[in-house]
Design a protein around this motif. Structure first.
Motif, PDB file in Angstrom:
ATOM      1  N   TYR A   1      -3.072  10.837   0.713  1.00 23.29           N
ATOM      2  CA  TYR A   1      -2.775   9.564   1.367  1.00 23.29           C
ATOM      3  C   TYR A   1      -3.259   9.655   2.800  1.00 23.29           C
ATOM      4  O   TYR A   1      -2.825  10.530   3.564  1.00 23.29           O
TER       5      TYR A   1
ATOM      6  N   ARG B   1       0.822  -1.206   0.000  1.00 20.89           N
ATOM      7  CA  ARG B   1       0.000   0.000   0.000  1.00 20.89           C
ATOM      8  C   ARG B   1       0.854   1.254   0.000  1.00 20.89           C
ATOM      9  O   ARG B   1       0.456   2.292  -0.513  1.00 20.89           O
ATOM     10  N   TYR B   2       2.019   1.134   0.620  1.00 16.55           N
ATOM     11  CA  TYR B   2       2.892   2.297   0.769  1.00 16.55           C
ATOM     12  C   TYR B   2       3.786   2.522  -0.440  1.00 16.55           C
ATOM     13  O   TYR B   2       4.296   3.616  -0.653  1.00 16.55           O
TER      14      TYR B   2
ATOM     15  N   GLY C   1      -2.837   2.249   5.301  1.00 18.35           N
ATOM     16  CA  GLY C   1      -2.868   3.511   4.590  1.00 18.35           C
ATOM     17  C   GLY C   1      -3.635   3.352   3.293  1.00 18.35           C
ATOM     18  O   GLY C   1      -3.747   2.256   2.750  1.00 18.35           O
ATOM     19  N   GLU C   2      -4.171   4.448   2.799  1.00 17.71           N
ATOM     20  CA  GLU C   2      -4.929   4.415   1.548  1.00 17.71           C
ATOM     21  C   GLU C   2      -4.504   5.581   0.668  1.00 17.71           C
ATOM     22  O   GLU C   2      -4.565   6.737   1.079  1.00 17.71           O
ATOM     23  N   LEU C   3      -4.063   5.253  -0.536  1.00 19.84           N
ATOM     24  CA  LEU C   3      -3.705   6.266  -1.516  1.00 19.84           C
ATOM     25  C   LEU C   3      -4.942   6.633  -2.318  1.00 19.84           C
ATOM     26  O   LEU C   3      -5.629   5.760  -2.845  1.00 19.84           O
TER      27      LEU C   3
ATOM     28  N   TYR D   1       2.821   5.266  -2.914  1.00 16.77           N
ATOM     29  CA  TYR D   1       2.910   6.567  -2.254  1.00 16.77           C
ATOM     30  C   TYR D   1       4.356   7.052  -2.211  1.00 16.77           C
ATOM     31  O   TYR D   1       4.643   8.217  -2.504  1.00 16.77           O
TER      32      TYR D   1
ATOM     33  N   GLU E   1      -3.591   7.789   6.459  1.00 14.41           N
ATOM     34  CA  GLU E   1      -2.844   6.744   7.155  1.00 14.41           C
ATOM     35  C   GLU E   1      -3.199   6.735   8.633  1.00 14.41           C
ATOM     36  O   GLU E   1      -3.230   7.777   9.300  1.00 14.41           O
TER      37      GLU E   1
END
Length: 280
Positions: free
Chosen positions: A227, A92-93, A234-236, A96, A229
């Motif tokens: 983003y 997920r990261y 976390g969500e982009l 980002y 978190e």
């Protein structure tokens, strides 16, 4: 002035991607492994093993490569993903971090802890340890986080604004000396030409960014991505409509925050309280 470089997406597996990035940077410079070792002051065979994926090396050699290639914090960010044991988090990261490396400006809102880009080693160590890291992995992650701070210190460092909820500043470290160092670092960072630090006091009341830390990245193509978190995931967010809604929330929070000058006074008062507290 070095050109800031975007991480490519050749491999989805972070360790393999790290090895690919190392080789691509060297080849782009037209250097052999021996030449890189001679010019960088390291054993060339180590670079060969890193490019083959046999080892990821340590944060000190990766930071040296970031300096050599003029990519402050970029390789360290990919290395951090490669050594992380949390596959879901790093997936997920990953994107980002690629976008952050190329951002032309960054805005941030902190719910409970200051952004990693403005953490001291003592603060980073305690917060990472609270998340369960121990031993060598903890040491590596602290060093990697400290290396990422170079993003704000390079010649072409992007503008960075952080708004800290008062809760961030009311939650001290166990070690009073380390907490003083963290408050002093925030004050020093706020004096840089490219860094703005603001405080959102409790008196501001409820607002639209209560549940997660938020990052907003302005990209070279004029797009903005967000983003969100928390401590677990976390969500982009790249779609235009939700990003615009989140930007409006950020703008509202910024309007409620103390000015940079008043925020500095606020942090100074807290620092005086810590310094004068006889229990510390």
């Amino acid at each position: 002035m070095p050109t800031r470089r975007v991480v490519t997406s050749r491999s989805r597996e972070p360790r393999a991607r790290f090895a690919e990035e190392l080789r691509a940077m060297r080849v782009q410079r037209g250097e052999s492994l021996r030449q890189l070792g001679e010019r960088g002051g390291w054993d060339w065979s180590l670079f060969g093993k890193m490019e083959k994926g046999e080892t990821v090396g340590g944060p000190e050699v990766v930071q040296a490569l970031d300096t050599y290639y003029g990519t402050p914090g970029l390789l360290l960010a990919v290395w951090e993903l490669a050594v992380s044991g949390k596959a879901q988090f790093r997936e997920r990261y990953r994107r980002y971090m690629s976008l952050e490396a190329d951002a032309v400006s960054l805005w941030h809102f902190a719910v409970s802890v200051p952004p990693g880009l403005l953490q001291t080693p003592g603060y980073a160590r305690e917060v990472l340890a609270a998340g369960g890291l121990r031993g060598e992995e903890l040491d590596q992650q602290v060093e990697a986080r400290m290396g990422r701070r170079e993003l704000l210190a390079s010649d072409d460092a992007p503008p960075f604004r952080t708004i800290l909820s008062e809760a961030v500043l009311r939650t001290p470290l166990r070690d009073a000396a380390e907490w003083r160092a963290q408050l002093e670092y925030l004050l020093d960072a706020g004096e840089r030409r490219n860094v703005t630090v603001q405080v959102l006091p409790f008196s501001a009341g409820l607002h639209g960014l209560l549940s997660a830390d938020m990052w907003y990245l302005r990209l070279p193509d004029a797009r903005t991505v967000a983003y969100a978190e928390n401590g677990y995931q976390g969500e982009l967010i790249e779609e235009t409509a939700p990003v615009e809604r989140l930007q409006l929330r950020y703008d509202a929070v910024r309007d409620m925050a103390l000015s940079p000058a008043e925020s500095r006074k606020f942090i100074l008062r807290l620092l005086e309280e810590v310094t004068c507290d006889p229990s510390t």
